[in-house]
Design an enzyme around this catalytic site. Sequence first.
Site, PDB file in Angstrom:
ATOM      1  N   SER A   1       0.816  -1.222   0.000  1.00 13.69           N
ATOM      2  CA  SER A   1       0.000   0.000   0.000  1.00 13.69           C
ATOM      3  C   SER A   1       0.843   1.263   0.000  1.00 13.69           C
ATOM      4  CB  SER A   1      -0.887   0.028   1.261  1.00 13.69           C
ATOM      5  OG  SER A   1      -1.745  -1.069   1.293  1.00 13.69           O
TER       6      SER A   1
ATOM      7  N   HIS B   1      -7.539   0.302   6.044  1.00 15.19           N
ATOM      8  CA  HIS B   1      -7.185  -1.099   6.277  1.00 15.19           C
ATOM      9  C   HIS B   1      -7.298  -1.476   7.756  1.00 15.19           C
ATOM     10  CE1 HIS B   1      -6.152  -2.080   2.194  1.00 15.19           C
ATOM     11  NE2 HIS B   1      -5.315  -1.060   2.099  1.00 15.19           N
TER      12      HIS B   1
END
Lengths: 450, 450, 450, 450
Positions: free
Chosen positions: A299, A376
């Site tokens: 990410s 997340h």
Amino acid sequence: MNVSFFRELLDSIVDRSRALTALTLGNGANDDAVELARQLLSRRGESSGAILAQQILNAYRRLDQAGKLAFFNMLSTDFMPDTNAVLQAAERFSKSPSSSTLRALSTALDSPRQEFFRRLNFAPGGTQAIVRMREDLLDLLKEHPDLRAVDDDIVHLFGSWFNRGFLVLRRIDWSTPADILEKIIQYEAVHEINGWDDLKRRLDPHDRRCYAFFHPSLVDDPLIFVEVALVDDVPGSIDGLITAEAAASTEAPRTAVFYSISNCQKGLAGISFGNFLIKQVVTDLAREVPSLRTFVTLSPVPGFRAWLDGERRRESSEVLSPSEIATLAVLDEEGWHTDPERLKLLKPLLCELAAHYFLREKRANGQPLDPVARFHLGNGARLERINWPGDLSPRGIAQAAGLMVNYLYDPKDIEKNHEAYAEHGRVVASPSVVKLSKVNRSKRLPALAS
Amino acid sequence: MNVSFFRELLDSIVDRSRALTALTLGNGANDDAVELARQLLSRRGESSGAILAQQILNAYRRLDQAGKLAFFNMLSTDFMPDTNAVLQAAERFSKSPSSSTLRALSTALDSPRQEFFRRLNFAPGGTQAIVRMREDLLDLLKEHPDLRAVDDDIVHLFGSWFNRGFLVLRRIDWSTPADILEKIIQYEAVHEINGWDDLKRRLDPHDRRCYAFFHPSLVDDPLIFVEVALVDDVPGSIDGLITAEAAASTEAPRTAVFYSISNCQKGLAGISFGNFLIKQVVTDLAREVPSLRTFVTLSPVPGFRAWLDGERRRESSEVLSPSEIATLAVLDEEGWHTDPERLKLLKPLLCELAAHYFLREKRANGQPLDPVARFHLGNGARLERINWPGDLSPRGIAQAAGLMVNYLYDPKDIEKNHEAYAEHGRVVASPSVVKLSKVNRSKRLPALAS
Amino acid sequence: MNVSFFRELLDSIVDRSRALTALTLGNGANDDAVELARQLLSRRGESSGAILAQQILNAYRRLDQAGKLAFFNMLSTDFMPDTNAVLQAAERFSKSPSSSTLRALSTALDSPRQEFFRRLNFAPGGTQAIVRMREDLLDLLKEHPDLRAVDDDIVHLFGSWFNRGFLVLRRIDWSTPADILEKIIQYEAVHEINGWDDLKRRLDPHDRRCYAFFHPSLVDDPLIFVEVALVDDVPGSIDGLITAEAAASTEAPRTAVFYSISNCQKGLAGISFGNFLIKQVVTDLAREVPSLRTFVTLSPVPGFRAWLDGERRRESSEVLSPSEIATLAVLDEEGWHTDPERLKLLKPLLCELAAHYFLREKRANGQPLDPVARFHLGNGARLERINWPGDLSPRGIAQAAGLMVNYLYDPKDIEKNHEAYAEHGRVVASPSVVKLSKVNRSKRLPALAS
Amino acid sequence: MNVSFFRELLDSIVDRSRALTALTLGNGANDDAVELARQLLSRRGESSGAILAQQILNAYRRLDQAGKLAFFNMLSTDFMPDTNAVLQAAERFSKSPSSSTLRALSTALDSPRQEFFRRLNFAPGGTQAIVRMREDLLDLLKEHPDLRAVDDDIVHLFGSWFNRGFLVLRRIDWSTPADILEKIIQYEAVHEINGWDDLKRRLDPHDRRCYAFFHPSLVDDPLIFVEVALVDDVPGSIDGLITAEAAASTEAPRTAVFYSISNCQKGLAGISFGNFLIKQVVTDLAREVPSLRTFVTLSPVPGFRAWLDGERRRESSEVLSPSEIATLAVLDEEGWHTDPERLKLLKPLLCELAAHYFLREKRANGQPLDPVARFHLGNGARLERINWPGDLSPRGIAQAAGLMVNYLYDPKDIEKNHEAYAEHGRVVASPSVVKLSKVNRSKRLPALAS
């Protein structure tokens, strides 16, 4: 459950939508979207809703910015609940709270706008048109915050219409229709897809996957999609992951890497699908590829550089020492990111600062600064690894000074992690990240609770 | 719009539903529907909504009546809006009505039950399960009217979920899967289908049509269906229409007769589809069979006999004269319906009384007594013709003394008729019916406005 | 005919083919294609045909050139009819010709190879594999003409298997799966497709069409496809047709131009589909776009330049005068094709020569020299117009000195034209082409019969 | 392989077939099937094959018996190979056998009829029409054996067209379209299906399966189907198997019983599918229901009673002793099959005789007398068990004196069994059956080789 009948059944939706496309606008008798909207909520709307709805959509399409603003203003002012009726109902409820006065209050509060949009949806292609309409509305909202109530009503409806129970997960591959694939290229928001060859590589069934959520009434258009690489080990860098030739060792890949998640519909902003998408894909992949042991993201860290530069510029940083600030000046030098010496110099400091950024820097409401982290962690993932350098593209440098991280989705911990985060604001991180963050870079910071 | 991709896409829904069917109930660790329901609305529900939803549906299926009542009671009492919060918001709004206090009030009123059902819908097969759940609830409501607020919330959701824009019209014919056809046999509520041969006759493409609405999430189950006969002239009697061999003259039929409309899902009671269904079928049929000129129903009159018997028993009827009452005594005689003499005797009187019943007998709210009349007139149809005898089956005699009527759907008048009915309570009828109703059977009745 | 059941039904073929792909080769016990082929025709083949067939296909795939040659040689020598048996049957038939001796002779002649290939087709994916096999065989045939009997047997089978009744016409558009579109790009043999943007333009539904024939057992692979432009007037030049922006005037196009037809499968060489394809597309387009009046090709003339250069080089050409030869020398000059002066100079001469080439130059068998002409004239088209310059691309100049022509498909004349051509070798041409050809360029040529 | 594209692709076949149905016969200009057939093979047929083919099919449909006979006679006499050409080619080959003279002979023998039927197949729906045509031909053949050559040509084509590689296996269940299910009811040839309830029981997914082969061009019509029961133990009696309520113990059934196999298309007589069907179903079931260990039939013995009665009537039977003949007289008594005493008396004798019948009674060519035995043994099954009484229905008694048997399909032995049977005519039977057959009922019979 009957597959083939179902299929035919749904073709009818398609046919209905096609009918719309083919439809000539007819006499164009009434082209006034505002007037038509009023009629849709009147008696006429009860008996001729679908036709009126279609006329409104056609008329709306021809509006310019000013026309659209007028249209939404009308919805905002004329289609709101009747204030007097609400006042009376509120008073009656205040005086004698009961299920019947509560019900009356609730009815008084029902926004005619919601009924308006429900009826607008009678038109073939209505759902898609309303999603596009909200795109316009979101643009207008920036300068016309008073339209927010209109948006609230749409969001309320979308919450029902785009319920996860109605979403459909589909694998995207090289046998997907070209028009859908073209949209994947266009919507990719994290790591740009450079044409059809690049796309084909990203869909290679050998070691790649791509999945998207669709809605029965928005069939040409994905809502959100995720790209996955099947590899051996958790990767630390995007470079190479995307362009890599498939390695022979991935016959039994151990790790699925979610390296890109993109929302597709601006008009659905705020309606969250990503959480469901990732969990569904984890479930499906675990079944399809039994060798997989680890589900992890690679990410970006879009807020890191801004925070870092803020600290560097601050008169007396509580985080950075003067020598550290001096070291970080390298980031302003030309060509540092291709110079092994300077990379080596920066690495330990940036890794510590990254850990600090994630675990100690919070917004006013106690959540982490980084938006991707909030997504997340809110899903129940844990911050698994700091990778530096992870993305030395111009964008990676500008946003995150080259930093990337992995979030780990471990099905058995997701609920617990989510709870720790949502209940106590705790950022769940792997021991190695926690250790990195404990380097005592500032005596003034409170000790981490973990 | 891409048909084949769409089809594959939707197969996924089917697969997901199948997965549910195949799912063994697991460890059954938690079998307490009430406790699970609480968790679904808690933190856990945010991260594990789909799993919890599935467990609730499984647990619910095993509940007995008492268990279900307890479950709904919990929803009714525990999942309602917070009264204090509503009170405060109501007061704040009363003091200073503004868009922001209105919004706050609206938020306070948001029922947690709606969020509960939205999350319940995350489970595969959730929509169908919630429809079944409401069936149970409607049963319980009769004795437990306090559960009405729970039903209100479901109805509110269903209004969004079963929006006409999401419904799919499908023709039902002899190549439809047998499991769907079996349901058509079972759901037919007006003129019973006597087995597969009768069904096949009703689906004969030569002069019959059958259409149903489906919803993508309830794919095995039609929501509502209509049976149509294509004939030359407006029929006055059901006998023969259903069993008729196809006549050669129907190569270019001029008249489409809607002779049966049946709702299929008790759990969707009150969510109206019939209006949309008829209009859509009129549109589709007009395109498919260009020779059609007239779209008409052949409808039962379920309230006629009860009203008539009431008048006959009334001490001093304002409608019936003593000699008429004497004539009507024939209806109590054995075998009158097969005796040409007695039929001849009754006919003029019953036709006049029928016209009177439709045009002059009203409920307190000004609507006609007859429920089928309310449905078709509310849709914008007009009462076209009185048919007696129209249905001399035991049921036809018991409900309507043999009476049937036609309602005419004329696309160009629908809107106007609807308005006359909805706005002014006017029963739109053909000149012949109006004339019949003007027979001055009671000087005491006010003149008809028309 | 039941669409949805049919669809599911055919999915099974797909599943079977997929199963093949997924299939690991198992024990690999026997990898000898030749030996396995013998077994397939033996007892074992009767009971285990599908398995053996699959093993053969797997083994064949691993053969190198020499191995393939050996394999086909074996088929050629070992799997031929038994000469003695044929001799005896032939003699018996000669002595007493009867239906029974004819039958016996026919049986004796039945090639075991045909049975071999029929059994090979039992394997999932067998048809495709045999088509690929024939590709190899056609390559080998060039140097090994003795393998021709093997090819004859395959061609005989393909004639049955790829019967037009089993072919499926499909429109190719932008919602076609990308893997099929990729093949269209790759197979285009007339006017190269330059990437996905070019392809998208060629599929633009506004004024383009593309259709392909598929076979149920070769579903991923088109057999042949045709590209069509919908325009106002018969075009004379390929330049601009392909790249043209859509003109507004094509709302009601009058002319459909078939500008490219490409066979896709080398292994199906000699199995003719083009004739059927064009006629089917003419039929379908006439229905879909009722404004169309003219169906015409814009075709290359691949044999023209070679013939022309031959005449130019000939010592005493009967076609070209010395001054004409001098004029044609311009064709050897640099840059002539961009010079308006020289183009103007060449035009009348080349148009006359083109007409001459088509109408008077014949092969030994009386057919026209040009292969594309033979195809379209054989289909019943007529030579409609000579276009010069029509294609000044390097390829167009090299093959045809810039010449293109139109063939007209007029449904009402197709049969008559075909007969004139097939029966009498007559090249049917429009009056203007005939007139051009009558320019008396050579007194020595016989007069044209027309 | 692309599923959805494939599906759309095949819909085109359906559409083409539908077009045929909708097609009015046009001007009916030419209604002479014989004349049209000639044209189909002429020049006209080359360019207008599909249209002519369709006209022939239409014209054929209107022929009466005499017309059909004339039509086939014409095919038989006029469309045969040219005898002189064959004679010459045969002589040339006899004189100098070479690949080229062989080829010429083969070409001379090519029947124009085959080309005729290939072209007939160009028509939409052609394949189905040709299958129906052969039904007529098979009827006519009984009285007109001279038409056999026509049939030979059709059979040759069908061998290619209905190659197993083109067949599609489909599960038939309660969600199969009703028109297909209706055909299953109608085609069931072994154990009659008594209406829709009986059918539904036979498709109950809990413990029943039904599979059919389809061909892409005959999509509405199954070619052959098999009914399967999933049970615990090998059953000996049909009674109860079909009507049985599902037993709880079949959660993990160990045995799949093939209790009925029916060919559906008379026009495909002699084209064998049953072998492939059983083996494919064994493979699929083994995967779907892993608990299955045994795949077995429960089969009728259609030739047993006729053989038995022959022996009983024979003056000096070598098989039956006088006392045995006396015992067997019970079979002629009223009501024996419901009388436990007489059943008990008959049982041992009939079981021995059954074993004898299967293992020792042969046709001239060495194959067993019983046709069902020839089918299963030829497939590689073994005769597993003699069941008496197995079927005491009137039919079971008339055909087999109540006898039924099981054939065992054991994948690992199929090839070996097939070879033993095909190569050496050996009837492979279980030890218990062999033992039964060894009862020394006739000293004059040679010992069994086993």
